[in-house]
Design a protein around this motif. Structure first.
Motif, PDB file in Angstrom:
ATOM      1  N   GLY A 146       0.784  -1.230   0.000  1.00  0.00           N
ATOM      2  CA  GLY A 146       0.000   0.000   0.000  1.00  0.00           C
ATOM      3  C   GLY A 146       0.810   1.271   0.000  1.00  0.00           C
ATOM      4  N   ARG A 147       2.140   1.174  -0.127  1.00  0.00           N
ATOM      5  CA  ARG A 147       2.988   2.371  -0.043  1.00  0.00           C
ATOM      6  C   ARG A 147       3.201   2.978  -1.414  1.00  0.00           C
ATOM      7  NH1 ARG A 147       6.589  -1.329   3.595  1.00  0.00           N
ATOM      8  NH2 ARG A 147       7.290  -2.016   1.534  1.00  0.00           N
ATOM      9  N   VAL A 148       2.942   4.276  -1.515  1.00  0.00           N
ATOM     10  CA  VAL A 148       3.199   5.008  -2.762  1.00  0.00           C
ATOM     11  C   VAL A 148       3.765   6.372  -2.401  1.00  0.00           C
ATOM     12  CG1 VAL A 148       0.763   5.719  -2.854  1.00  0.00           C
ATOM     13  CG2 VAL A 148       2.208   5.985  -4.862  1.00  0.00           C
ATOM     14  N   MET A 149       4.865   6.722  -3.068  1.00  0.00           N
ATOM     15  CA  MET A 149       5.504   8.005  -2.787  1.00  0.00           C
ATOM     16  C   MET A 149       5.514   8.857  -4.050  1.00  0.00           C
ATOM     17  SD  MET A 149       8.782   8.859  -4.037  1.00  0.00           S
ATOM     18  CE  MET A 149       9.573   8.107  -5.473  1.00  0.00           C
ATOM     19  N   CYS A 150       5.563  10.164  -3.812  1.00  0.00           N
ATOM     20  CA  CYS A 150       5.706  11.110  -4.908  1.00  0.00           C
ATOM     21  C   CYS A 150       6.791  12.111  -4.553  1.00  0.00           C
ATOM     22  CB  CYS A 150       4.392  11.848  -5.161  1.00  0.00           C
ATOM     23  SG  CYS A 150       4.522  13.132  -6.437  1.00  0.00           S
ATOM     24  N   GLU A 151       7.724  12.307  -5.468  1.00  0.00           N
ATOM     25  CA  GLU A 151       8.647  13.434  -5.363  1.00  0.00           C
ATOM     26  C   GLU A 151       7.901  14.654  -5.883  1.00  0.00           C
ATOM     27  OE1 GLU A 151      12.891  15.113  -7.094  1.00  0.00           O
ATOM     28  OE2 GLU A 151      12.181  13.142  -7.721  1.00  0.00           O
ATOM     29  N   ALA A 152       7.772  15.679  -5.055  1.00  0.00           N
ATOM     30  CA  ALA A 152       6.855  16.768  -5.401  1.00  0.00           C
ATOM     31  C   ALA A 152       7.463  18.134  -5.137  1.00  0.00           C
ATOM     32  CB  ALA A 152       5.560  16.626  -4.592  1.00  0.00           C
ATOM     33  N   PHE A 153       6.863  19.122  -5.789  1.00  0.00           N
ATOM     34  CA  PHE A 153       7.066  20.564  -5.573  1.00  0.00           C
ATOM     35  C   PHE A 153       8.247  21.148  -6.335  1.00  0.00           C
ATOM     36  CE2 PHE A 153       5.724  18.878  -1.260  1.00  0.00           C
ATOM     37  CZ  PHE A 153       4.370  18.971  -1.528  1.00  0.00           C
ATOM     38  N   GLY A 154       9.059  20.349  -6.997  1.00  0.00           N
ATOM     39  CA  GLY A 154      10.222  20.892  -7.685  1.00  0.00           C
ATOM     40  C   GLY A 154       9.867  21.512  -9.026  1.00  0.00           C
ATOM     41  N   ALA A 155      10.697  22.476  -9.457  1.00  0.00           N
ATOM     42  CA  ALA A 155      10.635  23.095 -10.784  1.00  0.00           C
ATOM     43  C   ALA A 155       9.361  23.901 -11.020  1.00  0.00           C
ATOM     44  CB  ALA A 155      10.807  22.047 -11.880  1.00  0.00           C
ATOM     45  N   TYR A 156       8.701  24.338  -9.971  1.00  0.00           N
ATOM     46  CA  TYR A 156       7.559  25.243 -10.127  1.00  0.00           C
ATOM     47  C   TYR A 156       8.001  26.706 -10.147  1.00  0.00           C
ATOM     48  CZ  TYR A 156       3.983  21.629  -9.575  1.00  0.00           C
ATOM     49  OH  TYR A 156       3.168  20.537  -9.763  1.00  0.00           O
ATOM     50  N   GLY A 157       9.221  26.962  -9.742  1.00  0.00           N
ATOM     51  CA  GLY A 157       9.713  28.328  -9.696  1.00  0.00           C
ATOM     52  C   GLY A 157       9.439  28.987  -8.354  1.00  0.00           C
ATOM     53  N   TRP A 158      10.041  30.157  -8.157  1.00  0.00           N
ATOM     54  CA  TRP A 158       9.937  30.843  -6.876  1.00  0.00           C
ATOM     55  C   TRP A 158       8.533  31.363  -6.593  1.00  0.00           C
ATOM     56  CZ3 TRP A 158      13.368  29.669  -3.585  1.00  0.00           C
ATOM     57  CH2 TRP A 158      14.691  29.442  -3.958  1.00  0.00           C
ATOM     58  N   ASN A 159       7.657  31.403  -7.586  1.00  0.00           N
ATOM     59  CA  ASN A 159       6.272  31.810  -7.321  1.00  0.00           C
ATOM     60  C   ASN A 159       5.513  30.774  -6.501  1.00  0.00           C
ATOM     61  OD1 ASN A 159       6.484  34.223  -8.650  1.00  0.00           O
ATOM     62  ND2 ASN A 159       5.474  33.547 -10.515  1.00  0.00           N
ATOM     63  N   GLU A 160       6.015  29.541  -6.457  1.00  0.00           N
ATOM     64  CA  GLU A 160       5.334  28.503  -5.685  1.00  0.00           C
ATOM     65  C   GLU A 160       5.576  28.733  -4.199  1.00  0.00           C
ATOM     66  OE1 GLU A 160       5.126  23.629  -5.458  1.00  0.00           O
ATOM     67  OE2 GLU A 160       7.053  24.610  -5.785  1.00  0.00           O
ATOM     68  N   GLY A 161       4.480  28.965  -3.492  1.00  0.00           N
ATOM     69  CA  GLY A 161       4.554  29.100  -2.047  1.00  0.00           C
ATOM     70  C   GLY A 161       3.804  27.979  -1.368  1.00  0.00           C
ATOM     71  N   LEU A 162       3.593  28.116  -0.071  1.00  0.00           N
ATOM     72  CA  LEU A 162       2.935  27.058   0.698  1.00  0.00           C
ATOM     73  C   LEU A 162       1.478  26.865   0.285  1.00  0.00           C
ATOM     74  CD1 LEU A 162       4.430  27.790   4.218  1.00  0.00           C
ATOM     75  CD2 LEU A 162       5.045  25.937   2.658  1.00  0.00           C
ATOM     76  N   LYS A 163       0.840  27.911  -0.227  1.00  0.00           N
ATOM     77  CA  LYS A 163      -0.538  27.756  -0.707  1.00  0.00           C
ATOM     78  C   LYS A 163      -0.586  26.784  -1.875  1.00  0.00           C
ATOM     79  CE  LYS A 163      -2.506  30.938  -3.286  1.00  0.00           C
ATOM     80  NZ  LYS A 163      -3.217  32.149  -3.762  1.00  0.00           N
TER      81      LYS A 163
END
Length: 624
Positions: A146-163
């Protein structure tokens, strides 16, 4: 395209080598079997000579093996930069794995979109198939548990914030991803233009001090969806073989329809279908029992698939072809757009109106059922009456006549879980659901009633936190806020020392002020509120629209942090008689200061409080 080869491979292909040119050219349909045999062999050899070798070594040395391949724009079932077959590429890993980077899963862009530096992104695949490929492999492969991982949040640029990160995380969590590997902490000197954002950024990222709020939320929600079972009753055939053989509907098409109708499903490869235990009206893979198989329309079907379909139909399982089927194939055809209605009895929840932007995730663990609901619309709230079934929810066809729905009887206690505050409040099987853009909710149906605290405290807290205050009803009324505020600014390296005052004296956004369009940091809005009540009233501060992280303080005490809508803060118990110091700190992203090429999918947003800001009170004698 260069195709994989090795010496003597022609001896293993199962066809005469004089037919090899049919891998590139068509021959009145004769190429279908040649391509099927080649792709079938090569994708099996990929597993045998790569993932299995690494996986066996890791397990022999007490190490988990996990990673991701390239799934982009249909490459999960193709060669080139793909492995030709997602599930075989993941076979022998201890986790299923995917990768989500900028330009792929983008809030509000669930369609094909182009940009100046890409060949285009199939947003429909990324939004409706990618995470489900990973979670399906985790559910169906016993090695993965049942384990699934995702590498996430990279290459969105500095405009990507916590929202934005919260939206992406909820998008993954609601589809069954239960481990997230965040990209990235970067030891290189700032600014490093390799796939930002970088969370700490050597002290330059103003939102980094709130990263524990975000990571704590993700860890708590992800933890709910582990060590249990995914209760999907619907499977979608993974159309790798049909795509190799000719024209084929991509898997994201039916996946989207089921997602928009709150129908849980797994994507099932032919390898898993052939190994399924077929029972009366169902088929079971690794303990996952399903009743329906949806087959995307295709020009041709491999004989192996035809045999499985025949066995399922003989056992009474339901097989539907979406939009069409090859001649000579038995089974019911349903237009793609009608698939949700045809399978409506398998909806995990009921909504009073169609809610295509409301995504449902279901899970079972320790005798309880978990329902995660996420509003993926970035501009409109979801406001609808919903019905949540009870603990016998597997019996989808049992009618509860008193409710007018074909969900099962409503046994069990329903609670709403807040992943930010780590608290439970009472909910009901029938209730009004309100989710702002970016907002999600988790409901738990359990056999025993949880500990909530007193009924009055519990019900009032739930009303204050989860539903917009209804002005003029139930005793709620506006409290007039001061018109004049002191506004100060600081950057991330100086916080909490304030380096200057902003040239404004009200709750507002500052980016249009000359010289403030490139400010990255924190604005602090301060005022004083007089409270003549002997005891503090129930009070809710609603900031409306904020860009983007908001932290509210009453008399120096934090009323909480909000990363995205709803920017509602429960001030009950914090206000005192006499003067009350109110401060609102708003923190934006580095995208206003560091303009990078990767941010082209995300707008440079305003900086500050757009509002409307309202303070609602109930009880107490007076607030002015």
């Amino acid at each position: 395209m260069v195709l994989p080869w090795r010496d003597r491979l022609e001896k293993e292909l199962g066809f005469d080598e004089r037919f090899l040119p049919l891998l590139w050219v068509k021959a009145q349909g004769e190429e279908a079997q040649i391509r099927l045999k080649y792709m079938d062999l090569v994708t099996r050899l990929y597993n045998e000579n790569f993932t299995k070798v690494i996986g066996d070594w890791c397990r022999d040395h007490g190490v988990w093996y996990l990673g991701h391949t390239i799934e982009d724009n249909g490459a999960h079932a193709r060669l080139g930069y793909g492995t030709g077959h997602y599930f075989r590429g993941q076979q022998d890993m201890d986790f299923a794995g995917i990768d989500v980077i900028g330009g792929q899963v983008v809030p509000g862009m669930n369609y094909h979109h182009d940009a100046f530096n890409t060949g285009g992104s199939n947003g429909e695949f990324y939004h409706y198939a990618l995470a489900k490929l990973g979670s399906s492999a985790a559910h169906l492969d016993p090695k993965k548990k049942g384990r699934v991982m995702c590498e996430a949040f990279g290459a969105y640029g500095w405009n990507e914030g916590l929202k934005t990160m919260k939206w992406i995380a909820d998008h993954l969590l609601v589809r069954g991803v239960n481990w997230i590997v965040p990209h990235a902490f970067d030891p290189k000197e700032f600014p490093d233009f390799d796939c930002p954002p970088h969370f700490y950024a050597h002290g330059h990222n103003p939102q980094f001090r709130y990263f524990p709020v975000f990571s704590g939320y993700v860890n708590r929600i992800a933890g709910l969806f582990r060590e249990g079972r995914h209760p999907a009753k619907v499977g979608i055939y993974y159309p790798a073989e049909t795509e190799w053989m000719g024209e084929s509907m991509p898997v994201e098409k039916p996946a989207r329809i089921l997602t928009e109708n709150q129908i849980s499903f797994d994507i099932v490869s032919l390898d898993y279908l052939e190994g399924a235990r077929i029972g009366e009206g169902c088929y079971t893979i690794n303990g996952q029992t399903m009743e329906v198989l949806v087959v995307p329309c295709a020009e041709r079907l491999p004989e192996r698939l035809k045999n499985v379909i025949r066995r399922l139909q003989e056992a009474g399982a339901r097989v539907f072809f979406a939009d069409g089927k090859p001649e000579g194939t038995e089974g019911s055809v349903i237009p793609l757009e009608e698939l949700g209605q045809a399978l409506s009895e398998y909806r995990g929840i009921r909504c009073a109106q169609d809610q295509p932007d409301l995504v449902l995730g279901e899970y079972e663990r320790d005798g309880s059922r978990y329902y995660m609901l996420f509003n993926e619309n970035v501009g409109q709230a979801v406001h609808t009456e919903i019905t949540i079934p009870g603990l016998d929810a597997d019996d989808r066809r049992q009618t509860a006549e008193e409710s007018g729905t074909d969900l099962c009887h409503f046994n069990g206690y329903v609670s709403r879980y807040d992943g930010f505050s780590d608290t439970l409040t009472r909910a009901e099987h029938h209730m009004m659901l309100h989710l702002e853009p970016y907002e999600s909710a988790v409901f738990i149906v359990s056999q025993e009633e949880p500990e909530y605290g007193s009924k009055q405290e519990k019900d009032s807290a739930a009303e204050r936190i989860f539903l917009p205050v209804r002005e003029g009803q139930d005793g709620w009324h506006f409290c007039r806020l001061p018109e004049t505020w002191k506004v100060r600014f600081t950057d991330s390296r100086s916080y909490p020392e304030w380096i200057c005052e902003a040239p404004v004296d009200s709750l507002c956004c500052v980016q249009q002020i000359e010289g403030w369009d490139a400010k990255a940091g924190t604005l602090r809005f301060e005022t004083q509120l007089e409270n003549d009540a002997v005891e503090a009233a129930e009070a809710v501060l609603d900031l409306g629209t904020v860009y983007e992280t908001a932290d509210v303080f009453v008399n120096g005490i934090s009323a909480g942090v909000r990363l995205c809508k709803p920017y509602r803060f429960d001030l009950t118990g914090l206000l005192r008689s006499g003067a009350n110091d109110i401060a609102i700190e708003v923190t934006n992203t580095l995208g206003t200061e560091v303009r990078d090429a990767l941010s082209h999918y995300l707008a440079i947003e305003p900086f500050g409080i757009q509002g409307p800001v309202k303070l609602h009170v109930r009880g107490g004698r007076n607030l002015r």
